[in-house]
Design a protein around this motif. Structure first.
Motif, mmCIF file in Angstrom:
data_model
loop_
_atom_site.group_PDB
_atom_site.id
_atom_site.type_symbol
_atom_site.label_atom_id
_atom_site.label_comp_id
_atom_site.label_asym_id
_atom_site.label_seq_id
_atom_site.Cartn_x
_atom_site.Cartn_y
_atom_site.Cartn_z
ATOM 1 N N GLU A 1 -56.498 58.487 -36.637
ATOM 2 C CA GLU A 1 -57.334 58.240 -35.463
ATOM 3 C C GLU A 1 -57.474 59.481 -34.572
ATOM 4 N N LYS B 1 -57.392 50.598 -29.800
ATOM 5 C CA LYS B 1 -58.766 50.809 -29.332
ATOM 6 C C LYS B 1 -58.786 51.182 -27.850
ATOM 7 N N GLU B 2 -58.020 50.454 -27.039
ATOM 8 C CA GLU B 2 -57.957 50.732 -25.599
ATOM 9 C C GLU B 2 -57.329 52.105 -25.326
ATOM 10 N N LYS C 1 -57.265 54.702 -27.301
ATOM 11 C CA LYS C 1 -58.212 55.734 -27.715
ATOM 12 C C LYS C 1 -59.308 55.913 -26.662
ATOM 13 N N LYS C 2 -59.788 54.805 -26.109
ATOM 14 C CA LYS C 2 -60.839 54.847 -25.090
ATOM 15 C C LYS C 2 -60.370 55.645 -23.864
ATOM 16 N N TYR C 3 -59.160 55.363 -23.382
ATOM 17 C CA TYR C 3 -58.673 56.048 -22.184
ATOM 18 C C TYR C 3 -58.292 57.500 -22.460
ATOM 19 N N LYS D 1 -59.810 59.421 -24.512
ATOM 20 C CA LYS D 1 -61.087 60.150 -24.533
ATOM 21 C C LYS D 1 -61.563 60.419 -23.110
ATOM 22 N N ILE D 2 -61.401 59.437 -22.228
ATOM 23 C CA ILE D 2 -61.805 59.617 -20.831
ATOM 24 C C ILE D 2 -60.991 60.745 -20.192
#
Length: 178
Positions: A60, A165-166, A168-170, A172-173
Motif C-alpha cells: 500500500e 483505508k482511513e 491511507k486517506k489521512y 495522504k492528507i
C-alpha cells in the motif's frame, strides 16, 4: 501465591505512575514531509489475531520488504508455544514501568516513522510499549487514552480494511505517502 499477587499489583501501580510521568512530559513536534519508510505495529492478539494483514502496508505504501515490524500482546502466553509474531504479556512488566521481554526491547530500540497501536483496551503494558517506542507519528483507536496517539481513528478493531483505508486517506492528507 498471595505474595505474587501483591507483587503484581505493586508493579502495576508503579507502571501506572510511570505512564502518568511520561504523559506529563511535553510531546515532541511531529516533523512533516518525511515520507513513511518504516512501520511498527503493536497488536492486541486477544482481540485481533491475523497479524499477516499488517504486511499489506508494504504494498500500500510502497515500502521495503522488511520495513514493517509487528509485536503482539497476550494476557498470558506459553514461552514454549510457537507464535508467528513476537509476543509479550503481563508477566513481562517489571518495576518502575520497565518491560522485561527481549522481543519488546528489540522492538522499542528501533525508530519508526509510523507506529500503529492496534488495540482498544487500556492494558498497562500496551500503553508502556506505545510511550517507550520511538515514532514520528502514532496512530490508534478512540477507545484508548487520547494522549497516546497523534492520529485517532474511529473504526472497529475487527475491520482492518476500513482501518487501512482511513489511515491511507489521512496519511495522504498529511503528505506522508503518495
Amino acid at each position: 501465591m498471595f505474595l505474587k499477587a501483591i507483587k503484581q499489583r505493586l508493579k502495576h501501580k508503579s507502571g501506572r505512575k510511570f505512564i502518568k510521568q511520561l504523559l506529563q512530559q511535553p510531546s515532541k513536534d511531529v516533523v512533516q514531509g518525511n515520507k513513511i519508510k518504516s512501520i511498527g505495529c503493536i497488536v492486541d492478539l486477544e482481540k485481533f489475531d491475523d497479524t499477516t494483514l499488517f504486511y499489506k502496508f508494504i504494498e500500500e505504501f510502497k515500502l521495503r520488504p522488511n520495513s514493517v515490524k509487528i509485536i503482539g500482546y497476550k494476557n498470558f502466553y506459553d514461552k514454549n508455544s510457537p507464535y508467528s509474531t513476537p509476543v509479550f504479556s503481563d508477566k513481562d512488566l517489571g518495576w518502575k514501568g520497565k518491560i522485561e521481554n527481549s522481543y519488546a526491547l528489540e522492538f522499542m530500540n528501533r525508530e519508526y516513522d509510523l507506529l500503529i497501536n492496534y488495540y482498544t483496551d487500556d492494558h498497562i503494558l500496551l500503553q508502556l510499549m506505545t510511550l517507550k517506542t520511538k515514532a514520528r507519528i502514532r496512530v490508534g483507536f478512540s477507545e484508548v487514552d487520547k494522549n497516546l496517539n497523534d492520529l485517532i481513528l474511529h473504526t472497529p478493531i475487527s475491520n482492518f480494511d476500513l482501518f487501512k483505508k482511513e489511515l491511507k486517506k489521512y496519511l495522504k492528507i498529511f503528505k506522508e505517502i503518495e
